[in-house]
Design an enzyme around this catalytic site. Structure first.
Site, PDB file in Angstrom:
ATOM      1  N   THR A   1       0.782  -1.283   0.044  1.00  0.00           N
ATOM      2  CA  THR A   1      -0.114  -0.115   0.076  1.00  0.00           C
ATOM      3  C   THR A   1       0.954   1.197  -0.234  1.00  0.00           C
ATOM      4  O   THR A   1       1.511   1.378   1.075  1.00  0.00           O
ATOM      5  CB  THR A   1      -0.818   0.001   1.317  1.00  0.00           C
ATOM      6  OG1 THR A   1      -1.775  -1.134   1.345  1.00  0.00           O
ATOM      7  CG2 THR A   1      -1.861   1.234   1.240  1.00  0.00           C
TER       8      THR A   1
ATOM      9  N   LYS B   1      -7.306   0.628  -3.207  1.00  0.00           N
ATOM     10  CA  LYS B   1      -6.836   0.428  -2.016  1.00  0.00           C
ATOM     11  C   LYS B   1      -6.962   1.666  -1.105  1.00  0.00           C
ATOM     12  O   LYS B   1      -7.241   1.566   0.037  1.00  0.00           O
ATOM     13  CB  LYS B   1      -5.394  -0.216  -2.232  1.00  0.00           C
ATOM     14  CG  LYS B   1      -4.875  -0.836  -0.899  1.00  0.00           C
ATOM     15  CD  LYS B   1      -5.775  -1.677  -0.052  1.00  0.00           C
ATOM     16  CE  LYS B   1      -5.462  -1.970   1.394  1.00  0.00           C
ATOM     17  NZ  LYS B   1      -3.746  -2.630   1.327  1.00  0.00           N
TER      18      LYS B   1
ATOM     19  N   LYS C   1      -0.093   5.676   8.334  1.00  0.00           N
ATOM     20  CA  LYS C   1       0.507   5.973   7.029  1.00  0.00           C
ATOM     21  C   LYS C   1      -0.524   5.827   5.967  1.00  0.00           C
ATOM     22  O   LYS C   1      -0.661   6.902   4.857  1.00  0.00           O
ATOM     23  CB  LYS C   1       1.758   4.768   6.674  1.00  0.00           C
ATOM     24  CG  LYS C   1       2.203   4.800   5.429  1.00  0.00           C
ATOM     25  CD  LYS C   1       1.770   4.097   4.259  1.00  0.00           C
ATOM     26  CE  LYS C   1       1.887   2.523   4.759  1.00  0.00           C
ATOM     27  NZ  LYS C   1       1.412   1.711   3.521  1.00  0.00           N
TER      28      LYS C   1
END
Length: 314
Positions: A96, A171, A246
């Site tokens: 990711t 995502k 994050k």
């Protein structure tokens, strides 16, 4: 059967490679963490001493790494992926990462005549272990059939999201929704208990009502309700808070670049920042539940147990 090179054997990469081995494929793995390599080896992964060794005559090369900077480094290194790739190989990043990193790896691969797709996943550690991850693919249409075949042993569902970087775009949006749903489960669970509802009864009600979500079904932050909740294990991480921070940051960066306002995502970031400021970045992201009560005391959380526990490699 195919030969896979796999860079990144952590909490997700380890069980994903085990499923590939179980399906009869050869997997050569590389990771800087000796413990991660040892764990992957027990699942049948052949541990390589370098990226070049892992990639030798591989059919597919997957990366599963914590951040965009790590993905860039393994692609750009003098003896990294680009230096050792051939146009026979399918290159896939399941990390990711930020949109800019994904676009840069797509562009750099194309310039070198290499075949790259972004292939992030959803489903967490449990999905990785069960081989039921959802893969979101971005890249050239002609690569998708072959990519789906390589992914099949790890996947419950594979969806082509679109062209280059559309998988990672999906995502980022999906994880943002997940963390907002997690806030709803945290707030709902604590308010219900404060109002005198039996925690399990309320969870059952939410499960058949409009409060149902993946986070509520899988990460519910109350001990003794669902087996997969980190609340059963003193909030040891199934999804670390610093990594959740994050990911939500990636969504907020994307919102800023596109002009989309994301106030709920901003609130989720505040929750994660609060835990990180308390030195709890390595705990499960569902520990945001402790931010909701004045004294920070919630069932399932024993900070003294954490303080006394020996440190472990991340």
């Amino acid at each position: 059967m195919s030969t896979y090179a796999w860079i990144g054997l952590g909490n997700m990469g380890g069980p994903m490679t085990a499923n590939l081995v179980a399906a009869g494929h050869t997997v050569r793995g590389y990771d800087l963490d000796a413990e991660a390599c040892k764990a992957a080896a027990t699942g049948g992964v052949q541990i390589a001493g370098s990226i070049a060794e892992a990639m030798d005559q591989a059919d597919a090369v997957f990366t599963m790494l914590p951040k965009g900077e790590h993905v860039r480094s393994v692609y750009e290194a003098d003896d990294g992926i680009w230096a050792n790739a051939t146009n026979h190989m399918l290159l896939a990043d399941s990390s990711t990462v930020d949109i800019e990193t994904s676009r840069a790896i797509h562009a750099g691969s194309q310039e070198r005549g290499l075949n790259f797709i972004d292939a992030p996943v959803s489903g967490g550690i449990s999905g990785a272990a069960a081989g039921t991850l959802a893969f979101m693919l971005g890249g050239a249409p002609e690569l998708m059939e072959r990519a789906t075949e390589f992914i099949a042993p790890m996947s419950g569902k594979t969806i082509v999201a679109g062209g280059p970087s559309m998988g990672i775009a999906a995502k980022i949006c999906n994880n943002m929704m997940l963390f907002i749903d997690l806030m709803a489960s945290a707030e709902g669970s604590q308010l219900a208990e404060a109002l005198g509802l039996d925690p399990e009864v309320f969870w059952q009600i939410a499960s058949v009502s409009s409060g149902r979500s993946w986070a509520q079904q899988t990460w519910y932050p109350v001990p003794g309700i669902i087996d997969t909740a980190a609340a059963n294990n003193n909030f040891e991480a199934t999804f670390r808070t610093d990594l959740a921070r994050k990911d939500i940051g990636l969504a907020l960066d994307a919102g800023q670049s596109t002009g989309v306002q994301l106030p709920a995502a901003s609130l989720a970031r505040e929750h994660f920042d609060e835990l990180i400021s308390q030195g709890l970045g390595d705990k499960d992201c569902s520990l945001i539940v402790k931010n909701l009560l004045p004294d920070g005391v919630v069932r399932g959380w024993n900070p003294k147990e954490t303080e006394s526990a020996p440190s472990a490699a991340s």
